[in-house]
Design a protein around this motif. Structure first.
Motif, PDB file in Angstrom:
ATOM      1  N   THR A   1     -57.517 -64.011  35.430  1.00 52.77           N
ATOM      2  CA  THR A   1     -57.280 -65.173  36.311  1.00 52.77           C
ATOM      3  C   THR A   1     -58.589 -65.782  36.806  1.00 52.77           C
ATOM      4  O   THR A   1     -58.638 -66.963  37.132  1.00 52.77           O
ATOM      5  CB  THR A   1     -56.400 -64.798  37.523  1.00 52.77           C
ATOM      6  OG1 THR A   1     -57.081 -63.831  38.329  1.00 52.77           O
ATOM      7  CG2 THR A   1     -55.056 -64.257  37.093  1.00 52.77           C
ATOM      8  N   GLY A   2     -59.664 -64.964  36.852  1.00 55.26           N
ATOM      9  CA  GLY A   2     -60.969 -65.501  37.257  1.00 55.26           C
ATOM     10  C   GLY A   2     -61.402 -66.633  36.330  1.00 55.26           C
ATOM     11  O   GLY A   2     -62.038 -67.596  36.774  1.00 55.26           O
TER      12      GLY A   2
ATOM     13  N   TYR B   1     -60.256 -70.000  37.663  1.00 62.00           N
ATOM     14  CA  TYR B   1     -61.066 -70.554  38.758  1.00 62.00           C
ATOM     15  C   TYR B   1     -62.412 -71.033  38.218  1.00 62.00           C
ATOM     16  O   TYR B   1     -62.958 -72.050  38.646  1.00 62.00           O
ATOM     17  CB  TYR B   1     -61.243 -69.505  39.871  1.00 62.00           C
ATOM     18  CG  TYR B   1     -59.942 -69.226  40.579  1.00 62.00           C
ATOM     19  CD1 TYR B   1     -59.523 -70.017  41.646  1.00 62.00           C
ATOM     20  CD2 TYR B   1     -59.088 -68.215  40.138  1.00 62.00           C
ATOM     21  CE1 TYR B   1     -58.300 -69.795  42.265  1.00 62.00           C
ATOM     22  CE2 TYR B   1     -57.867 -67.981  40.748  1.00 62.00           C
ATOM     23  CZ  TYR B   1     -57.476 -68.779  41.814  1.00 62.00           C
ATOM     24  OH  TYR B   1     -56.267 -68.558  42.416  1.00 62.00           O
ATOM     25  N   ARG B   2     -62.951 -70.296  37.250  1.00 61.98           N
ATOM     26  CA  ARG B   2     -64.215 -70.695  36.624  1.00 61.98           C
ATOM     27  C   ARG B   2     -64.065 -72.047  35.915  1.00 61.98           C
ATOM     28  O   ARG B   2     -64.982 -72.870  35.935  1.00 61.98           O
ATOM     29  CB  ARG B   2     -64.655 -69.621  35.620  1.00 61.98           C
ATOM     30  CG  ARG B   2     -65.175 -68.370  36.285  1.00 61.98           C
ATOM     31  CD  ARG B   2     -65.383 -67.245  35.289  1.00 61.98           C
ATOM     32  NE  ARG B   2     -65.885 -66.069  35.965  1.00 61.98           N
ATOM     33  CZ  ARG B   2     -67.187 -65.833  36.178  1.00 61.98           C
ATOM     34  NH1 ARG B   2     -68.095 -66.656  35.713  1.00 61.98           N
ATOM     35  NH2 ARG B   2     -67.559 -64.753  36.841  1.00 61.98           N
TER      36      ARG B   2
ATOM     37  N   ALA C   1     -62.252 -71.467  44.801  1.00 64.29           N
ATOM     38  CA  ALA C   1     -61.129 -70.550  45.062  1.00 64.29           C
ATOM     39  C   ALA C   1     -60.735 -70.508  46.542  1.00 64.29           C
ATOM     40  O   ALA C   1     -59.684 -69.976  46.896  1.00 64.29           O
ATOM     41  CB  ALA C   1     -61.479 -69.148  44.580  1.00 64.29           C
TER      42      ALA C   1
ATOM     43  N   ARG D   1     -55.789 -73.010  44.491  1.00 64.53           N
ATOM     44  CA  ARG D   1     -55.081 -71.726  44.339  1.00 64.53           C
ATOM     45  C   ARG D   1     -53.602 -71.965  43.992  1.00 64.53           C
ATOM     46  O   ARG D   1     -53.044 -71.301  43.133  1.00 64.53           O
ATOM     47  CB  ARG D   1     -55.175 -70.869  45.610  1.00 64.53           C
ATOM     48  CG  ARG D   1     -56.573 -70.546  46.070  1.00 64.53           C
ATOM     49  CD  ARG D   1     -56.604 -69.321  46.966  1.00 64.53           C
ATOM     50  NE  ARG D   1     -56.347 -68.116  46.187  1.00 64.53           N
ATOM     51  CZ  ARG D   1     -57.262 -67.501  45.451  1.00 64.53           C
ATOM     52  NH1 ARG D   1     -58.485 -67.941  45.411  1.00 64.53           N
ATOM     53  NH2 ARG D   1     -56.934 -66.432  44.757  1.00 64.53           N
TER      54      ARG D   1
ATOM     55  N   GLY E   1     -57.739 -59.985  39.004  1.00 68.51           N
ATOM     56  CA  GLY E   1     -58.177 -61.049  39.904  1.00 68.51           C
ATOM     57  C   GLY E   1     -58.539 -60.501  41.264  1.00 68.51           C
ATOM     58  O   GLY E   1     -59.133 -59.419  41.385  1.00 68.51           O
ATOM     59  N   ARG E   2     -58.190 -61.280  42.302  1.00 68.33           N
ATOM     60  CA  ARG E   2     -58.522 -60.881  43.672  1.00 68.33           C
ATOM     61  C   ARG E   2     -57.255 -60.713  44.520  1.00 68.33           C
ATOM     62  O   ARG E   2     -57.252 -59.969  45.491  1.00 68.33           O
ATOM     63  CB  ARG E   2     -59.412 -61.940  44.349  1.00 68.33           C
ATOM     64  CG  ARG E   2     -60.716 -62.257  43.616  1.00 68.33           C
ATOM     65  CD  ARG E   2     -61.673 -61.082  43.658  1.00 68.33           C
ATOM     66  NE  ARG E   2     -62.992 -61.398  43.102  1.00 68.33           N
ATOM     67  CZ  ARG E   2     -63.262 -61.554  41.816  1.00 68.33           C
ATOM     68  NH1 ARG E   2     -62.294 -61.435  40.926  1.00 68.33           N
ATOM     69  NH2 ARG E   2     -64.492 -61.810  41.404  1.00 68.33           N
ATOM     70  N   ASP E   3     -56.216 -61.478  44.161  1.00 69.37           N
ATOM     71  CA  ASP E   3     -55.012 -61.579  44.996  1.00 69.37           C
ATOM     72  C   ASP E   3     -53.750 -61.312  44.187  1.00 69.37           C
ATOM     73  O   ASP E   3     -52.677 -61.783  44.539  1.00 69.37           O
ATOM     74  CB  ASP E   3     -54.924 -63.010  45.572  1.00 69.37           C
ATOM     75  CG  ASP E   3     -54.847 -64.063  44.463  1.00 69.37           C
ATOM     76  OD1 ASP E   3     -55.252 -63.750  43.312  1.00 69.37           O
ATOM     77  OD2 ASP E   3     -54.366 -65.175  44.718  1.00 69.37           O
TER      78      ASP E   3
ATOM     79  N   ARG F   1     -70.427 -63.784  46.811  1.00 67.35           N
ATOM     80  CA  ARG F   1     -69.022 -63.914  46.380  1.00 67.35           C
ATOM     81  C   ARG F   1     -68.119 -62.918  47.115  1.00 67.35           C
ATOM     82  O   ARG F   1     -66.993 -63.235  47.476  1.00 67.35           O
ATOM     83  CB  ARG F   1     -68.912 -63.722  44.863  1.00 67.35           C
ATOM     84  CG  ARG F   1     -69.485 -64.896  44.111  1.00 67.35           C
ATOM     85  CD  ARG F   1     -68.860 -65.036  42.759  1.00 67.35           C
ATOM     86  NE  ARG F   1     -69.339 -64.112  41.759  1.00 67.35           N
ATOM     87  CZ  ARG F   1     -68.602 -63.639  40.762  1.00 67.35           C
ATOM     88  NH1 ARG F   1     -67.324 -63.953  40.667  1.00 67.35           N
ATOM     89  NH2 ARG F   1     -69.128 -62.840  39.861  1.00 67.35           N
TER      90      ARG F   1
ATOM     91  N   ASP G   1     -65.105 -64.457  48.994  1.00 67.15           N
ATOM     92  CA  ASP G   1     -63.767 -64.137  48.470  1.00 67.15           C
ATOM     93  C   ASP G   1     -62.935 -63.359  49.492  1.00 67.15           C
ATOM     94  O   ASP G   1     -61.712 -63.483  49.530  1.00 67.15           O
ATOM     95  CB  ASP G   1     -63.862 -63.320  47.164  1.00 67.15           C
ATOM     96  CG  ASP G   1     -64.540 -64.089  46.032  1.00 67.15           C
ATOM     97  OD1 ASP G   1     -64.672 -65.316  46.147  1.00 67.15           O
ATOM     98  OD2 ASP G   1     -64.948 -63.450  45.039  1.00 67.15           O
TER      99      ASP G   1
ATOM    100  N   ARG H   1     -61.986 -65.837  53.006  1.00 67.65           N
ATOM    101  CA  ARG H   1     -61.216 -67.088  52.989  1.00 67.65           C
ATOM    102  C   ARG H   1     -59.846 -66.859  53.640  1.00 67.65           C
ATOM    103  O   ARG H   1     -59.316 -65.737  53.627  1.00 67.65           O
ATOM    104  CB  ARG H   1     -61.087 -67.637  51.559  1.00 67.65           C
ATOM    105  CG  ARG H   1     -60.294 -66.768  50.650  1.00 67.65           C
ATOM    106  CD  ARG H   1     -60.051 -67.395  49.276  1.00 67.65           C
ATOM    107  NE  ARG H   1     -59.361 -66.453  48.437  1.00 67.65           N
ATOM    108  CZ  ARG H   1     -59.812 -65.962  47.286  1.00 67.65           C
ATOM    109  NH1 ARG H   1     -60.983 -66.329  46.826  1.00 67.65           N
ATOM    110  NH2 ARG H   1     -59.108 -65.092  46.613  1.00 67.65           N
TER     111      ARG H   1
HETATM  112  O1   DC Z   1     -63.125 -62.393  38.260  1.00 65.99           O
HETATM  113  P1   DC Z   1     -64.240 -63.464  38.207  1.00 65.99           P
HETATM  114  O2   DC Z   1     -65.577 -62.939  38.616  1.00 65.99           O
HETATM  115  O3   DC Z   1     -64.286 -64.151  36.890  1.00 65.99           O
HETATM  116  O4   DC Z   1     -63.797 -64.560  39.304  1.00 65.99           O
HETATM  117  C1   DC Z   1     -64.592 -65.676  39.640  1.00 65.99           C
HETATM  118  C2   DC Z   1     -64.236 -66.138  41.056  1.00 65.99           C
HETATM  119  O5   DC Z   1     -62.919 -66.678  41.064  1.00 65.99           O
HETATM  120  C3   DC Z   1     -64.250 -65.068  42.123  1.00 65.99           C
HETATM  121  O6   DC Z   1     -65.513 -64.931  42.757  1.00 65.99           O
HETATM  122  C4   DC Z   1     -63.188 -65.508  43.091  1.00 65.99           C
HETATM  123  C5   DC Z   1     -62.243 -66.350  42.278  1.00 65.99           C
HETATM  124  N1   DC Z   1     -60.976 -65.672  41.983  1.00 65.99           N
HETATM  125  C6   DC Z   1     -60.000 -65.707  42.957  1.00 65.99           C
HETATM  126  O7   DC Z   1     -60.234 -66.208  44.051  1.00 65.99           O
HETATM  127  N2   DC Z   1     -58.777 -65.192  42.708  1.00 65.99           N
HETATM  128  C7   DC Z   1     -58.492 -64.628  41.528  1.00 65.99           C
HETATM  129  N3   DC Z   1     -57.267 -64.127  41.310  1.00 65.99           N
HETATM  130  C8   DC Z   1     -59.495 -64.533  40.525  1.00 65.99           C
HETATM  131  C9   DC Z   1     -60.739 -65.063  40.795  1.00 65.99           C
END
Ligand code: DC
Length: 221
Positions: free
Chosen positions: A34-35, A38-39, A102, A108, A128-130, A180, A184, A187
């Motif tokens: 999923t990153g 956002y990239r 993000a 989002r 991902g993150r979430d 980051r 991250d 937020r």
């Molecule tokens: O996993 P990555 O390093 O490729 O992600 C890049 C940025 O995208 C990360 O710093 C925060 C955002 N991100 C996010 O907010 N939620 C996700 N599910 C995946 C990435």
């Protein structure tokens, strides 16, 4: 029929993508990074000369962007407005931009909709993150990978060195990751955090193979 959904979250460099890719191959399911989404939004903003923190411009981009995911020999390719940008999104500038875009709720909302659609249509391991907290709160398997900042910076620095192109210093890589981490996690909307029911794994002194085996042992229990 209920889908297999595996959520793997954690900060940059914790080993999520290496592990998720292997798990997807071993289990014969799709890996969704999923990153990369956002990239891709960040790349579009940067290519248009926009500030990746500008909420109004990024909301407009999110409403009009065309992002497509395809799988070639089980590998994810990501397309921005019809162009394959899978390699272009891996620069340090795009990493910081992705963390900035993000933060913006409209970005989002748009990407989470796409992620949930894919998880409904296919068995997936998503990183991902979430993912465990927000995208797939009902995922049966949730993992949260962590590692020390130095170790995560070392891994990312080694990856950049291996590409054999111009790259930032170790200190710069470390600073970018620390930026980051903070951005991250702080937020307001769907920040980086461990789901209550996720299994936390500290990968600092584990090999990728050890982490993969640990995760598979939890899934097959
Ligand atoms: O996993 P990555 O390093 O490729 O992600 C890049 C940025 O995208 C990360 O710093 C925060 C955002 N991100 C996010 O907010 N939620 C996700 N599910 C995946 C990435």
């Amino acid at each position: 029929m209920s889908r297999i959904n595996i959520a793997i979250d954690g900060p940059a460099g914790a080993g999520k993508s290496t592990v998720a890719k292997s798990i997807s191959r071993i289990m014969g399911i799709v890996y969704l990074d999923t990153g990369a989404m956002y990239r891709t939004v960040a790349l579009k903003a940067l290519n248009s000369g926009l500030d990746t923190k500008d909420a109004a411009s990024l909301t407009n981009i999110a409403e009009n962007i065309d992002i497509k995911i395809e799988y070639k020999s089980n590998e994810q390719r990501i397309f921005l407005d019809g162009t394959d940008v899978s390699e272009m999104i891996r620069t340090p500038e795009v990493s910081i931009g992705a963390s900035n875009v993000a933060v913006i709720p409209a970005v989002r909302i748009k990407l989470v909709e796409l992620q949930r659609k894919i998880a409904q249509e296919m068995d997936v391991v998503m990183d991902g993150r979430d993912i465990g907290t927000f995208v797939l709160p009902n995922a049966k398997y949730k993992f949260f990978l962590i590692a020390s900042l130095d170790e995560r910076a070392r891994r990312r620095y080694d990856e950049l060195c291996a590409k054999n192109t111009e790259h930032p210093s170790f200190e710069e890589v470390r600073n970018d990751i620390a930026y980051r981490d903070k951005n991250d996690s702080s937020r307001a909307f769907a920040p980086l955090s461990k789901a209550k029911d996720a299994i936390e794994i500290d990968t600092t002194s584990l090999s990728p193979q050890e982490v993969i085996e640990l995760i598979l042992s939890k899934i097959n229990k």
